[in-house]
Scaffold this motif. Structure first.
Motif, PDB file in Angstrom:
ATOM      1  N   UNK A   1       0.844  -1.197   0.000  1.00 28.33           N
ATOM      2  CA  UNK A   1       0.000   0.000   0.000  1.00 28.33           C
ATOM      3  C   UNK A   1       0.878   1.246   0.000  1.00 28.33           C
ATOM      4  N   UNK A   2       1.907   1.251   0.850  1.00 29.24           N
ATOM      5  CA  UNK A   2       2.830   2.398   0.905  1.00 29.24           C
ATOM      6  C   UNK A   2       3.535   2.618  -0.418  1.00 29.24           C
ATOM      7  N   UNK A   3       3.962   1.515  -1.041  1.00 35.37           N
ATOM      8  CA  UNK A   3       4.618   1.600  -2.342  1.00 35.37           C
ATOM      9  C   UNK A   3       3.696   2.230  -3.372  1.00 35.37           C
ATOM     10  N   UNK A   4       2.453   1.784  -3.404  1.00 31.85           N
ATOM     11  CA  UNK A   4       1.498   2.315  -4.380  1.00 31.85           C
ATOM     12  C   UNK A   4       1.174   3.789  -4.131  1.00 31.85           C
ATOM     13  N   UNK A   5       1.224   4.197  -2.884  1.00 30.31           N
ATOM     14  CA  UNK A   5       0.949   5.597  -2.561  1.00 30.31           C
ATOM     15  C   UNK A   5       2.008   6.511  -3.154  1.00 30.31           C
ATOM     16  N   UNK A   6       3.275   6.087  -3.105  1.00 32.72           N
ATOM     17  CA  UNK A   6       4.363   6.987  -3.494  1.00 32.72           C
ATOM     18  C   UNK A   6       4.938   6.732  -4.884  1.00 32.72           C
TER      19      UNK A   6
ATOM     20  N   UNK B   1      12.061   7.412  -6.378  1.00 36.36           N
ATOM     21  CA  UNK B   1      13.361   6.813  -6.041  1.00 36.36           C
ATOM     22  C   UNK B   1      13.361   6.131  -4.675  1.00 36.36           C
ATOM     23  N   UNK B   2      12.388   6.476  -3.803  1.00 37.33           N
ATOM     24  CA  UNK B   2      12.362   5.888  -2.458  1.00 37.33           C
ATOM     25  C   UNK B   2      11.296   4.803  -2.324  1.00 37.33           C
ATOM     26  N   UNK B   3      10.546   4.578  -3.378  1.00 37.29           N
ATOM     27  CA  UNK B   3       9.415   3.649  -3.285  1.00 37.29           C
ATOM     28  C   UNK B   3       9.860   2.232  -2.931  1.00 37.29           C
ATOM     29  N   UNK B   4      11.028   1.807  -3.446  1.00 37.97           N
ATOM     30  CA  UNK B   4      11.498   0.445  -3.134  1.00 37.97           C
ATOM     31  C   UNK B   4      11.976   0.320  -1.694  1.00 37.97           C
ATOM     32  N   UNK B   5      12.424   1.436  -1.101  1.00 36.03           N
ATOM     33  CA  UNK B   5      12.837   1.391   0.310  1.00 36.03           C
ATOM     34  C   UNK B   5      11.617   1.028   1.167  1.00 36.03           C
ATOM     35  N   UNK B   6      10.475   1.641   0.813  1.00 38.88           N
ATOM     36  CA  UNK B   6       9.228   1.425   1.544  1.00 38.88           C
ATOM     37  C   UNK B   6       8.715   0.008   1.315  1.00 38.88           C
ATOM     38  N   UNK B   7       8.809  -0.430   0.090  1.00 37.37           N
ATOM     39  CA  UNK B   7       8.243  -1.740  -0.273  1.00 37.37           C
ATOM     40  C   UNK B   7       9.007  -2.900   0.361  1.00 37.37           C
ATOM     41  N   UNK B   8      10.324  -2.762   0.463  1.00 34.54           N
ATOM     42  CA  UNK B   8      11.149  -3.909   0.844  1.00 34.54           C
ATOM     43  C   UNK B   8      11.805  -3.788   2.212  1.00 34.54           C
TER      44      UNK B   8
ATOM     45  N   UNK C   1      19.568  -8.493  -3.791  1.00 28.85           N
ATOM     46  CA  UNK C   1      18.318  -8.049  -4.416  1.00 28.85           C
ATOM     47  C   UNK C   1      17.610  -6.998  -3.563  1.00 28.85           C
ATOM     48  N   UNK C   2      17.936  -6.971  -2.285  1.00 31.17           N
ATOM     49  CA  UNK C   2      17.299  -6.032  -1.352  1.00 31.17           C
ATOM     50  C   UNK C   2      18.085  -4.720  -1.365  1.00 31.17           C
ATOM     51  N   UNK C   3      17.435  -3.572  -1.604  1.00 31.08           N
ATOM     52  CA  UNK C   3      18.154  -2.284  -1.558  1.00 31.08           C
ATOM     53  C   UNK C   3      18.793  -2.074  -0.183  1.00 31.08           C
ATOM     54  N   UNK C   4      20.030  -1.621  -0.182  1.00 27.67           N
ATOM     55  CA  UNK C   4      20.721  -1.399   1.100  1.00 27.67           C
ATOM     56  C   UNK C   4      19.960  -0.409   1.975  1.00 27.67           C
ATOM     57  N   UNK C   5      19.362   0.601   1.327  1.00 29.11           N
ATOM     58  CA  UNK C   5      18.602   1.589   2.089  1.00 29.11           C
ATOM     59  C   UNK C   5      17.434   0.937   2.833  1.00 29.11           C
ATOM     60  N   UNK C   6      16.816  -0.069   2.208  1.00 29.48           N
ATOM     61  CA  UNK C   6      15.717  -0.789   2.859  1.00 29.48           C
ATOM     62  C   UNK C   6      16.223  -1.539   4.086  1.00 29.48           C
ATOM     63  N   UNK C   7      17.424  -2.108   3.998  1.00 27.19           N
ATOM     64  CA  UNK C   7      18.002  -2.817   5.137  1.00 27.19           C
ATOM     65  C   UNK C   7      18.352  -1.848   6.268  1.00 27.19           C
ATOM     66  N   UNK C   8      18.822  -0.652   5.894  1.00 24.80           N
ATOM     67  CA  UNK C   8      19.122   0.360   6.916  1.00 24.80           C
ATOM     68  C   UNK C   8      17.842   0.750   7.656  1.00 24.80           C
ATOM     69  N   UNK C   9      16.762   0.975   6.899  1.00 30.58           N
ATOM     70  CA  UNK C   9      15.475   1.313   7.523  1.00 30.58           C
ATOM     71  C   UNK C   9      15.000   0.165   8.406  1.00 30.58           C
ATOM     72  N   UNK C  10      15.219  -1.061   7.947  1.00 29.75           N
ATOM     73  CA  UNK C  10      14.822  -2.241   8.728  1.00 29.75           C
ATOM     74  C   UNK C  10      15.552  -2.269  10.064  1.00 29.75           C
ATOM     75  N   UNK C  11      16.869  -2.011  10.053  1.00 25.21           N
ATOM     76  CA  UNK C  11      17.653  -2.005  11.295  1.00 25.21           C
ATOM     77  C   UNK C  11      17.151  -0.933  12.246  1.00 25.21           C
ATOM     78  N   UNK C  12      16.919   0.287  11.709  1.00 22.55           N
ATOM     79  CA  UNK C  12      16.425   1.382  12.540  1.00 22.55           C
ATOM     80  C   UNK C  12      15.025   1.087  13.062  1.00 22.55           C
TER      81      UNK C  12
END
Length: 535
Positions: free
Chosen positions: A433-438, A446-453, A470-481
């Motif tokens: 849902x978040x991905x589709x919103x943005x 450019x940030x939509x995949x961070x939200x999705x994954x 396959x996972x964007x590093x930024x998504x992993x950083x958000x996951x850790x935080x």
């Protein structure tokens, strides 16, 4: 020439008088060479004069194009060019008189068959005349036989007139070459904004201002002052070749006066200028100097002063002040544009933050969650050496990582008990849902995949089954935080863990939700920002 012919008609027609008037006519014709406005116009005037003065010959003029490092005919581009580092050009610079072309090749043993073919066969040249100023070969003239006409040697009168033409050309071509050089320098300043745009932040731009300027306008010492409007003072923030620089008030010192008057200044020599020689402020300004305010139509940002020491054999000229004015205008424009962009971006980010806060207000346990995740994610990214542009994107991605929960029923989000399988399946849809919103918003694409994954796992057991790289590093950083904030926050089913306890849990998730590099960067960030928890 009509004027001279009218005078001749009314003048005594004796041989002496006619000879005198002929000389005056030649001088008058040569004076036309002084009325040039372009280098091409000057050369064309010289060729036109030669056509009348030496009707038996055709004159060609090869001018030194410094940027191309070659001699060429301006009025006949592409016909022939001669490199300025050739032996032929070097030998010519040592000659001061008209010279037989064949003799030039033989005396200096110039072995250039192709050049000989061009000059003798194509141009039918027989005499060459260098135009030299202080051993600098500005140009050379070729006297060429006209096709199907008998060759005639130059008379003494021809040689005398040729010398007058060369002398006049030397003066004017040197002036033209200086003017061309100054014009090229000014035109080159049009590239200066690229240097400024290369810097990602205003701070980086400020810190590199001296380095950027010295590439365009060489100087021995320089200083930039920024205007502090609140304290009404000029604060030195960047300098080169200067150790002790003090804060100035507007009107103090040379830089302060320029700032106050908003008028640029050129000082050929400070010590010989009674207005500045005894001024106590800015004693480091010695020799020649140029000083320019950095401002827009409405805002005064500061002032820049550049210095060439008395020992420098090439003091500043007025053209350098013009160049600094251009650089200053570009700098002021770049700074104000970036400040405006920063204010707009901060405003946009505040709107996004307000939106997430409104969403989180539904659940007292998650209130402020996205703001904290954003702060931690930015800290991790800085420890990993991310550039400002990537950090900017990451901040938006972190702030909006749970925006999809706006589509999840409150009953599920606020449920204190364990979720059913159906409820868990539904809450997992918040990433999509978040991905589709943005994703359809160009600003957020450019940030939509961070939200999705941001709920993926390295082993492929996450929401979408992505693995490893396959996972964007930024998504992993958000996951850790995200995990860290969840651990350190109260939940309906448990109290918040301490930072030390949370670190133990974070370490367990290394290699699952994020890489070892991200975990280590997170630890560096936490130790810097929460030292008491690690003592």
């Amino acid at each position: 020439m009509m004027y001279m012919e009218n005078v001749l008609a009314e003048f005594d027609q004796t041989p002496d008088a006619l000879e005198l008037m002929g000389q005056l006519a030649e001088e008058f014709s040569l004076d036309q060479l002084d009325n040039w406005t372009t280098t091409t116009g000057l050369i064309q005037s010289a060729i036109s004069f030669a056509g009348k003065a030496f009707p038996s010959y055709e004159m060609r003029i090869f001018y030194h194009e410094t940027e191309l490092h070659e001699y060429r005919e301006i009025d006949r581009e592409g016909v022939a060019t001669i490199p300025d580092d050739s032996l032929f050009a070097g030998c010519l610079s040592m000659i001061s008189e008209p010279t037989d072309l064949s003799r030039l090749f033989s005396d200096f043993q110039i072995n250039a068959p192709m050049l000989e073919h061009v000059l003798f066969t194509l141009y039918h040249a027989h005499t060459i005349v260098p135009v030299v100023h202080r051993f600098d070969l500005l140009a050379f003239l070729l006297l060429c036989d006209k096709p199907q006409e008998k060759h005639e040697d130059l008379s003494q009168e021809d040689l005398s007139l040729l010398k007058q033409l060369t002398d006049r050309l030397t003066i004017n071509l040197y002036a033209a070459s200086v003017a061309d050089q100054r014009l090229r320098e000014l035109l080159h300043m049009a590239q200066y904004p690229r240097s400024l745009q290369h810097h990602r932040t205003i701070t980086e731009l400020y810190n590199n201002l001296m380095k950027d300027l010295v590439k365009e306008i060489p100087f021995d010492a320089g200083i930039c002052y920024a205007y502090d409007e609140e304290l009404n003072q000029l604060v030195p923030f960047n300098k080169k070749g200067i150790r002790n620089a003090k804060i100035l008030k507007p009107g103090q010192g040379i830089s302060g006066q320029v700032f106050e008057s908003r008028l640029p200044l050129y000082i050929p020599d400070r010590l010989s200028n009674p207005a500045y020689a005894l001024m106590e402020e800015e004693p480091f300004i010695e020799g020649s100097a140029i000083c320019v305010p950095v401002s827009t139509d409405k805002t005064m940002l500061g002032v820049v002063t550049l210095i060439r020491n008395p020992e420098n054999p090439e003091p500043f000229g007025m053209e350098h002040r013009y160049m600094l004015e251009i650089a200053s205008a570009f700098t002021a424009s770049e700074i104000t544009n970036r400040q405006l962009y920063t204010r707009l971006d901060e405003s946009n980010f505040n709107i996004v933050e307000s939106l997430t806060r409104a969403l989180e207000a539904k659940d007292s346990y998650t209130e402020g969650h996205s703001t904290r995740v954003t702060r931690h994610a930015e800290g991790i990214a800085r420890e990993l050496g991310y550039k400002e542009e990537k950090i900017h994107q990451l901040r938006y991605g972190a702030m909006l990582h749970d925006i999809g929960k706006i589509g999840i029923p409150d009953a599920i989000i606020n449920k204190a008990a364990s979720l059913t399988e159906d409820e868990y399946a539904e809450i997992k849809t918040h990433t999509e849902i978040g991905y589709n919103i943005v994703c359809n918003n160009p600003f957020f694409k450019s940030i939509s995949t961070f939200i999705r994954y941001h709920h993926e796992t390295i082993n492929g057991k996450g929401y979408y089954g992505l693995q490893g790289n396959e996972i964007p590093e930024e998504a992993m950083i958000i996951s850790a935080a995200d995990i860290f904030d969840a651990l350190t926050s109260d939940r309906p089913y448990r109290k918040a863990l301490s930072i030390k306890e949370s670190v133990v849990e974070l370490k367990k998730q290394t290699g699952v939700h994020y890489t070892k590099e991200i975990f280590e960067a997170f630890m560096r960030y936490l130790k810097k920002n929460y030292p008491a928890d690690f003592s």
